[in-house]
Design an enzyme around this catalytic site. Structure first.
Site: not given
Ligand SMILES: [Zn+2]
Length: 230
Positions: A99-100, A103, A107
């Site tokens: 999940h990270e 991100h 980006h």
């Molecule tokens: Zn998150």
């Protein structure tokens, strides 16, 4: 003024949903942190693989302390994973780590809601304490000032609510990207998908709860501001 029965009516639903979301997240996380992932990968290894495959070898993956403190820092271009998820070789660890990484993929893709959210971060940091400060100042000055300051507080709080709102697509999209990459790269097998989804959906619900709480609080402030018109 925030503990009268009407205010409590506005605060309690968000509070209950928030507690429910936390309980669900704890239950899902605690269940799947103990279920080993078949690929045998740690959260750090899985997110590293996703980043490398996406052409992001320059994004770092680092370990930090605390429980569920995992986040992506766009300024440092670094995934910070809590020890449980950095080292853990469980469905929950790999899910959160991916999940990270999601991100970081946002980006890279200049995903608009992420950019908008990043732009709002400094404003929100200020707004977080400013709205209550303005409100207290209004109460101290009293009279006609109170109504005007209350409206300023409403405006500041609306920005914070907007922040909670744009957080939702950012979080849901990061989980969608995470699952896509985990399955595509074979880091998680098909029978393990359900567990990953349960952990990530439970985490997403906490953001929904935060938004509900903010909207209800905003409505309460709006009603107060309207009724205090001089
Ligand atoms: Zn998150």
């Amino acid at each position: 003024m925030f503990l009268d029965p009407i205010s409590l009516l506005f605060i309690i639903p968000g509070l209950i949903l928030g507690i429910y979301a936390q309980i669900r997240l704890s239950a899902a996380y605690n269940k799947y942190i103990n279920v080993g992932v078949q690929s045998g990968m740690s959260g750090a290894e899985a997110s590293r693989e996703i980043l490398n495959q996406a052409g992001l070898p320059d994004v770092n993956v680092e370990e930090i302390g605390g429980h569920l403190t995992d986040h992506y820092d766009p300024m440092k271009k670094t995934l910070f994973l809590s020890s449980e998820n950095f080292q853990g070789r469980s469905i929950a660890a790999v899910g959160v780590a991916a999940h990270e990484a999601g991100h970081a993929l946002q980006h890279q893709a200049a995903y608009a809601p992420l950019n908008f959210r990043m732009a709002l971060v400094p404003v929100t940091k200020f707004a977080n304490f400013a709205w209550i400060g303005i409100l207290i100042l209004g109460m101290i000055l009293g009279g006609p000032f109170f109504s005007k300051f209350l409206w300023i507080a409403v405006g500041i709080f609306a920005v914070m609510t907007l922040f909670q709102l744009v957080t939702l697509p950012v979080e849901f999209d990061a989980s969608r990207r995470a699952k896509e990459q985990l399955f595509r790269l074979g880091l998680v097998h098909s029978e393990e998908r359900e567990g990953v989804s349960q952990v990530l959906n439970a985490a997403a619900l906490t953001y929904v709860a935060a938004l509900v709480a903010a909207v209800m609080q905003l409505l309460r402030l709006l009603l107060l501001a309207r009724s205090s018109r001089d």
